[in-house]
Design a protein around this motif. Sequence first.
Motif, short mmCIF file in Angstrom:
data_model
loop_
_atom_site.label_atom_id
_atom_site.label_comp_id
_atom_site.label_asym_id
_atom_site.label_seq_id
_atom_site.Cartn_x
_atom_site.Cartn_y
_atom_site.Cartn_z
N PHE A 92 -60.36 -69.97 41.52
CA PHE A 92 -60.18 -68.70 42.22
C PHE A 92 -61.33 -67.75 41.94
O PHE A 92 -61.94 -67.17 42.85
N PHE A 93 -61.66 -67.56 40.66
CA PHE A 93 -62.73 -66.61 40.31
C PHE A 93 -64.11 -67.14 40.74
O PHE A 93 -64.97 -66.35 41.13
N LEU A 143 -62.73 -62.23 48.20
CA LEU A 143 -61.32 -62.36 47.83
C LEU A 143 -60.53 -63.14 48.88
O LEU A 143 -59.73 -64.02 48.54
N ILE A 144 -60.76 -62.83 50.15
CA ILE A 144 -60.06 -63.52 51.23
C ILE A 144 -60.43 -65.01 51.24
O ILE A 144 -59.57 -65.89 51.38
N HIS A 145 -61.73 -65.28 51.09
CA HIS A 145 -62.19 -66.67 51.06
C HIS A 145 -61.54 -67.44 49.91
O HIS A 145 -61.01 -68.54 50.10
N SER A 146 -61.55 -66.86 48.72
CA SER A 146 -61.01 -67.54 47.55
C SER A 146 -59.49 -67.71 47.65
O SER A 146 -58.95 -68.78 47.34
N ALA A 147 -58.81 -66.67 48.10
CA ALA A 147 -57.35 -66.75 48.23
C ALA A 147 -56.94 -67.82 49.24
O ALA A 147 -55.95 -68.53 49.05
N ALA A 151 -54.67 -71.01 48.34
CA ALA A 151 -53.44 -71.16 49.12
C ALA A 151 -53.33 -72.56 49.73
O ALA A 151 -52.23 -73.10 49.89
N LEU A 152 -54.46 -73.16 50.06
CA LEU A 152 -54.46 -74.52 50.59
C LEU A 152 -54.26 -75.56 49.49
O LEU A 152 -53.71 -76.64 49.74
N LEU A 153 -54.67 -75.25 48.27
CA LEU A 153 -54.59 -76.22 47.17
C LEU A 153 -53.23 -76.24 46.49
O LEU A 153 -52.73 -77.31 46.11
N LEU A 154 -52.61 -75.08 46.31
CA LEU A 154 -51.41 -74.99 45.48
C LEU A 154 -50.23 -75.84 45.97
O LEU A 154 -49.54 -76.45 45.16
#
Length: 291
Positions: A92-93, A143-147, A151-154
Amino acid sequence: EFVLLGFNHSLKIQQFLFTVFFIVYLMTWLGNITILITVITDFHLNTPMYFFLANLAFTDITKSSVSTPILLSGLVSQHKTVPFKECILHMFFLHFVGGAQVFLLAVMAADRYVAIHKPLQYLTIMNCEVCLGLVAGSWAGGLIHSATQIALLLPLPYCGPNTLDNFHCNVPQVLKVVCIDTYLTELLMVSNGGLILTVILVFLLLSYTAILVKIRRQVAEGKHKALSTCVAQIMAISITFIPGIFIYARPFKTFELDKVASIFFTGFVSVLNPLVYTLRNTEMKKAIRRL
């Protein structure tokens, strides 16, 4: 938990690599902290360009600090285990800061475009509120890119081998241990990461081409300075985007150069940026001497 395979070399080679990467990490901090302090303390650099440069230095420090300590710890141990939640947090970071840096480089290109094409209105257009908004927008984009990536991985089921053939957690390697077909997810990941990198790179190259053509046609004071600044930014863009596109803009298959590209993208880019900007920028070199 995941097991990071890191580098399968002899102890002496790993000790040598540890020394090299530790020196690079120290140089990253030294170079970028110098830029930050110089821009903050020197009133001669109170312009939008150096405000953006200071923010770029901050992203370099942050991105390097996300990955390099993991790389160093992996070189002093045989295998590095990472809990699942810590791995997700790391990704994420990494993508948050990396995405912000990519958008910030686009903002810096827009700043140079306005400076060259609208020199008389430059300070009016690029006022304090606009600069702060552009930097905030860069971090929001990251932030949007990382989130989106997380969200696709979790939701994916992780029931396969837990070994990642890399020195840190990254999307391509994590997707390889998912025990369902990930074709659609990979397609979305490439669209979210690789396609964005490619589109922005093409946009930046076109923008700087227009800027360089404008500079060439002008015979005005400061022409050499403007040319030097643009060349420095083109170099910074190239060393940032090319490894990133190699990693994220293709199907997530394993290649021998994956680790090399990851190291360059997360570690060496952060130390090269301050070298590029300080060595090719006369005003910055003078400010550092004054400091």
